[in-house]
Design a protein around this motif. Structure first.
Motif, PDB file in Angstrom:
ATOM      1  N   TYR A  30       0.891  -1.166   0.000  1.00 48.44           N
ATOM      2  CA  TYR A  30       0.000   0.000   0.000  1.00 48.44           C
ATOM      3  C   TYR A  30       0.924   1.208   0.000  1.00 48.44           C
ATOM      4  CZ  TYR A  30      -4.116   2.568   2.095  1.00 48.44           C
ATOM      5  OH  TYR A  30      -5.171   3.401   2.394  1.00 48.44           O
ATOM      6  N   GLN A  61      -0.112   4.774   5.736  1.00 47.61           N
ATOM      7  CA  GLN A  61      -0.892   6.006   5.650  1.00 47.61           C
ATOM      8  C   GLN A  61       0.127   7.144   5.595  1.00 47.61           C
ATOM      9  OE1 GLN A  61      -4.519   4.176   8.436  1.00 47.61           O
ATOM     10  NE2 GLN A  61      -3.268   5.815   9.236  1.00 47.61           N
ATOM     11  N   TYR A  93     -11.917  14.478   7.626  1.00 43.21           N
ATOM     12  CA  TYR A  93     -11.987  13.456   6.587  1.00 43.21           C
ATOM     13  C   TYR A  93     -12.452  14.146   5.306  1.00 43.21           C
ATOM     14  CZ  TYR A  93     -13.353   8.984   4.408  1.00 43.21           C
ATOM     15  OH  TYR A  93     -13.478   7.900   3.581  1.00 43.21           O
ATOM     16  N   ASP A 106      -9.134   9.605  -0.295  1.00 47.64           N
ATOM     17  CA  ASP A 106     -10.022  10.011   0.823  1.00 47.64           C
ATOM     18  C   ASP A 106      -9.198  10.158   2.099  1.00 47.64           C
ATOM     19  OD1 ASP A 106      -9.575   7.232   1.166  1.00 47.64           O
ATOM     20  OD2 ASP A 106     -11.468   6.997   2.254  1.00 47.64           O
ATOM     21  N   SER A 120      -3.152  12.786   5.105  1.00 49.74           N
ATOM     22  CA  SER A 120      -2.792  11.429   5.524  1.00 49.74           C
ATOM     23  C   SER A 120      -3.503  10.475   4.563  1.00 49.74           C
ATOM     24  CB  SER A 120      -3.241  11.208   6.969  1.00 49.74           C
ATOM     25  OG  SER A 120      -2.721  10.003   7.462  1.00 49.74           O
ATOM     26  N   ILE A 121      -2.773  10.051   3.553  1.00 47.58           N
ATOM     27  CA  ILE A 121      -3.432   9.521   2.348  1.00 47.58           C
ATOM     28  C   ILE A 121      -3.679   8.012   2.335  1.00 47.58           C
ATOM     29  CG2 ILE A 121      -2.643  11.395   0.853  1.00 47.58           C
ATOM     30  CD1 ILE A 121      -0.498   9.373  -0.222  1.00 47.58           C
ATOM     31  N   ALA A 122      -4.697   7.655   1.561  1.00 45.61           N
ATOM     32  CA  ALA A 122      -4.950   6.268   1.185  1.00 45.61           C
ATOM     33  C   ALA A 122      -4.038   5.937  -0.009  1.00 45.61           C
ATOM     34  CB  ALA A 122      -6.420   6.085   0.836  1.00 45.61           C
ATOM     35  N   PHE A 176     -10.565  13.353  15.599  1.00 46.60           N
ATOM     36  CA  PHE A 176      -9.723  13.991  14.582  1.00 46.60           C
ATOM     37  C   PHE A 176      -8.971  15.234  15.090  1.00 46.60           C
ATOM     38  CE2 PHE A 176     -12.552  11.946  11.161  1.00 46.60           C
ATOM     39  CZ  PHE A 176     -11.689  10.895  11.014  1.00 46.60           C
ATOM     40  N   GLY A 194      -8.381   6.788  13.489  1.00 51.39           N
ATOM     41  CA  GLY A 194      -8.087   5.383  13.203  1.00 51.39           C
ATOM     42  C   GLY A 194      -9.198   4.764  12.395  1.00 51.39           C
ATOM     43  N   TRP A 195      -8.795   3.752  11.621  1.00 52.15           N
ATOM     44  CA  TRP A 195      -9.726   3.173  10.654  1.00 52.15           C
ATOM     45  C   TRP A 195     -10.568   2.076  11.291  1.00 52.15           C
ATOM     46  CZ3 TRP A 195      -9.837  -0.864   6.580  1.00 52.15           C
ATOM     47  CH2 TRP A 195     -10.583  -0.470   5.470  1.00 52.15           C
ATOM     48  N   LYS A 197     -14.354   1.875  14.069  1.00 50.40           N
ATOM     49  CA  LYS A 197     -15.345   2.633  14.844  1.00 50.40           C
ATOM     50  C   LYS A 197     -15.309   2.213  16.302  1.00 50.40           C
ATOM     51  CE  LYS A 197     -17.780   5.371  12.036  1.00 50.40           C
ATOM     52  NZ  LYS A 197     -17.992   6.786  12.319  1.00 50.40           N
ATOM     53  N   GLU A 202      -4.152   7.515  16.854  1.00 49.87           N
ATOM     54  CA  GLU A 202      -3.025   7.224  15.987  1.00 49.87           C
ATOM     55  C   GLU A 202      -1.848   8.060  16.478  1.00 49.87           C
ATOM     56  OE1 GLU A 202      -4.752   5.973  11.692  1.00 49.87           O
ATOM     57  OE2 GLU A 202      -5.177   8.041  12.240  1.00 49.87           O
ATOM     58  N   PHE A 204       1.492   9.461  15.357  1.00 52.62           N
ATOM     59  CA  PHE A 204       2.256   9.743  14.143  1.00 52.62           C
ATOM     60  C   PHE A 204       3.724   9.938  14.524  1.00 52.62           C
ATOM     61  CE2 PHE A 204      -1.099  10.673  10.911  1.00 52.62           C
ATOM     62  CZ  PHE A 204      -2.217  10.601  11.719  1.00 52.62           C
ATOM     63  N   LEU A 242     -16.855   1.740   6.707  1.00 52.51           N
ATOM     64  CA  LEU A 242     -15.709   2.615   6.432  1.00 52.51           C
ATOM     65  C   LEU A 242     -15.196   2.343   5.025  1.00 52.51           C
ATOM     66  CD1 LEU A 242     -13.699   2.451   9.774  1.00 52.51           C
ATOM     67  CD2 LEU A 242     -15.130   4.317   8.957  1.00 52.51           C
ATOM     68  N   LEU A 243     -14.955   3.414   4.293  1.00 51.26           N
ATOM     69  CA  LEU A 243     -14.533   3.293   2.899  1.00 51.26           C
ATOM     70  C   LEU A 243     -13.082   2.830   2.788  1.00 51.26           C
ATOM     71  CD1 LEU A 243     -15.289   3.944  -0.085  1.00 51.26           C
ATOM     72  CD2 LEU A 243     -14.335   6.205   0.290  1.00 51.26           C
ATOM     73  N   TYR A 263     -19.313  14.821   3.159  1.00 52.61           N
ATOM     74  CA  TYR A 263     -18.036  15.525   3.349  1.00 52.61           C
ATOM     75  C   TYR A 263     -17.699  16.424   2.156  1.00 52.61           C
ATOM     76  CZ  TYR A 263     -17.852  11.532   6.533  1.00 52.61           C
ATOM     77  OH  TYR A 263     -18.164  10.592   7.481  1.00 52.61           O
TER      78      TYR A 263
HETATM   79  N1  THG Z   1      -6.093   7.415   9.397  1.00 52.47           N
HETATM   80  C1  THG Z   1      -5.148   8.180   8.837  1.00 52.47           C
HETATM   81  N2  THG Z   1      -4.905   8.182   7.536  1.00 52.47           N
HETATM   82  C2  THG Z   1      -5.617   7.375   6.729  1.00 52.47           C
HETATM   83  C3  THG Z   1      -6.629   6.549   7.248  1.00 52.47           C
HETATM   84  C4  THG Z   1      -6.857   6.580   8.624  1.00 52.47           C
HETATM   85  N3  THG Z   1      -5.328   7.349   5.409  1.00 52.47           N
HETATM   86  C5  THG Z   1      -5.865   6.287   4.605  1.00 52.47           C
HETATM   87  C6  THG Z   1      -7.278   5.938   4.967  1.00 52.47           C
HETATM   88  N4  THG Z   1      -7.367   5.734   6.415  1.00 52.47           N
HETATM   89  C7  THG Z   1      -8.205   7.037   4.572  1.00 52.47           C
HETATM   90  N5  THG Z   1      -9.579   6.656   4.671  1.00 52.47           N
HETATM   91  C8  THG Z   1     -10.377   6.886   5.775  1.00 52.47           C
HETATM   92  C9  THG Z   1     -11.657   6.371   5.740  1.00 52.47           C
HETATM   93  C10 THG Z   1     -12.515   6.592   6.798  1.00 52.47           C
HETATM   94  C11 THG Z   1     -12.094   7.333   7.889  1.00 52.47           C
HETATM   95  C12 THG Z   1     -10.805   7.834   7.927  1.00 52.47           C
HETATM   96  C13 THG Z   1      -9.948   7.628   6.848  1.00 52.47           C
HETATM   97  C14 THG Z   1     -13.010   7.597   9.026  1.00 52.47           C
HETATM   98  N6  THG Z   1     -14.291   7.758   8.759  1.00 52.47           N
HETATM   99  C15 THG Z   1     -15.338   7.900   9.749  1.00 52.47           C
HETATM  100  C16 THG Z   1     -16.635   7.516   9.076  1.00 52.47           C
HETATM  101  O1  THG Z   1     -16.676   7.465   7.856  1.00 52.47           O
HETATM  102  O2  THG Z   1     -17.589   7.235   9.792  1.00 52.47           O
HETATM  103  C17 THG Z   1     -15.432   9.275  10.367  1.00 52.47           C
HETATM  104  C18 THG Z   1     -15.673  10.383   9.409  1.00 52.47           C
HETATM  105  C19 THG Z   1     -16.097  11.683  10.089  1.00 52.47           C
HETATM  106  O3  THG Z   1     -16.911  11.615  11.013  1.00 52.47           O
HETATM  107  O4  THG Z   1     -15.651  12.777   9.670  1.00 52.47           O
HETATM  108  O5  THG Z   1     -12.603   7.679  10.168  1.00 52.47           O
HETATM  109  O6  THG Z   1      -7.713   5.839   9.180  1.00 52.47           O
HETATM  110  N7  THG Z   1      -4.412   8.962   9.617  1.00 52.47           N
END
Ligand code: THG
Length: 370
Positions: A30, A61, A93, A106, A120-122, A176, A194-195, A197, A202, A204, A242-243, A263
């Protein structure tokens, strides 16, 4: 199975030795870096995340850092969300889109100061995009990948553990939000994120030479909470909706079509890439496809790594794309994630998806499942 040759092109993480010592069995690649996926016991890893606390190497990430006088203007231009009111120490996000309004990433966008931001990228080469656009725009901004490698601590007991390591004040950090701090002199940004719920933080890490030291400190303090290694959890993330960029979205999807409509700001004065295209989508009645949950009428006895996106059909006609399918331990049934035609969801139709035991019926529902 084939073997993977290790070379400088395939980056190890600062926690590499720790993850090997902890018994990592499965990895993926990744952002051209190793992402541990399992330590050989998916059930224990899930249980730890839902009921305890887990430590995850999520160095992949990567951060795209924008620094300099035009950092804010650049961060806004790359982001299809109005970030005018963002404050220092806040993350959001966000979606990054191309000019056609298709989502390219995202990330969590973090504002370190008025002239320093991190995406902080995917999994996608956003640094090339940001460098290219910044140069063409003539902005006074530096686009770099700094030495920053997140370590996730996730689960209901994560907050107690982090409070023990950093102090009670961390309990006041909202979702966040983050602080710059250190642990035994190891420089960190500590963010409630964090990815999953299940709650957590996290860390860093800002010094790649001290990853294993940081891992050991967290594990030592976490012993009394029965901490163990884990990884971004596929079952939990499907339950939570979560996406997973690259896994879920099909090429040419706008943020509305991957469940990120909440968003996106189209009614705003700020300028960003893809704004006109996204405004066009809204003005024309919304997206053609939507991102939904599926309740699948088939048992999934073994984890089934969906080898590729497969069609969602009605009487043999494709009406969408299946992105994930898992057995939910907490719901006790098979669930999935799919992108399907919007009219179909509105009509509440039964669809069909491919499963290891053949074609099965499924009904759609809104996300998250839990
Ligand atoms: N943390 C950090 N960087 C990341 C991720 C992460 N980079 C890659 C990837 N994950 C990016 N994608 C996401 C996808 C979902 C969320 C965070 C990063 C997430 N979503 C919640 C939701 O969808 O319910 C909250 C969104 C909100 O309430 O604003 O947390 O995990 N550093």
């Amino acid at each position: 199975m084939f073997r993977v040759t290790i070379s400088p092109r395939l980056r190890m993480t600062p926690y590499h030795e720790s993850t090997v010592a902890a018994g990592a069995t499965d990895i993926t690649i990744y952002n051209k870096m190793v992402l541990p996926l399992s330590y050989g016991d998916l059930e224990a890893e899930y249980d730890r995340l839902i009921n305890g606390v887990a430590i995850w190497d999520v160095s992949v990430q990567r951060q795209v850092q924008l620094s300099g006088p035009d950092a804010h203007e650049a961060a806004q231009y790359f982001t299809s969300r109005d970030i005018t009111k963002m404050v220092e120490g806040q993350g959001k996000y966000v979606a990054m889109c191309d000019h056609a309004g298709n989502i390219m990433n995202d990330p969590v966008l973090m504002k370190l100061s008025g002239n320093r931001y991190w995406f902080s990228i995917a999994d996608n080469d956003m640094i090339l995009w940001c460098k290219g656009i910044a140069a063409e725009k003539g902005w006074d901004v530096e686009v770099t990948e700094p030495d920053v490698s997140p370590l996730a601590v996730q689960g209901p007991k994560a907050e107690d553990l982090i409070a023990e390591l950093f102090g009670e004040h961390v309990r006041d950090i909202r979702l966040f939000r983050f602080i710059e701090t250190d642990l035994d002199g190891i420089p960190l940004v500590l963010c409630r994120s964090g990815w999953s719920k299940q709650g957590g933080f996290e860390l860093f890490l800002q010094d790649g030479s001290r990853g294993n030291e940081l891992w050991d400190l967290v594990v030592a303090a976490g012993e009394k909470y029965d901490i163990g290694p884990g990884a971004p959890n596929h079952v939990e993330r499907v339950e939570s909706g979560l996406l997973s960029y690259g896994g879920d979205h099909t090429p040419g999807s706008n943020p509305f079509e991957v469940g990120m409509g909440g968003y996106v700001d189209t009614d705003t004065d700020v300028d960003y890439i893809g704004k006109a295209a996204l405004q066009h989508v809204v003005a024309n009645g919304g997206p053609e496809r939507v991102f939904v949950g599926l309740n699948v009428d088939a048992a999934l006895d073994e984890p089934w790594p969906l080898p590729a996106r497969t069609p969602v059909t009605v009487d043999g006609d494709q009406v969408g794309t299946l992105c994930a399918i898992v057995h939910s331990h907490r719901l006790g049934r098979t669930i999935g994630l799919a992108q399907v035609n919007r009219d179909l969801v509105e009509s509440n139709a039964t669809v069909q998806v491919q499963t290891p035991t053949g074609l099965a019926d499924a009904t759609t529902q809104s996300l998250p499942f839990i």
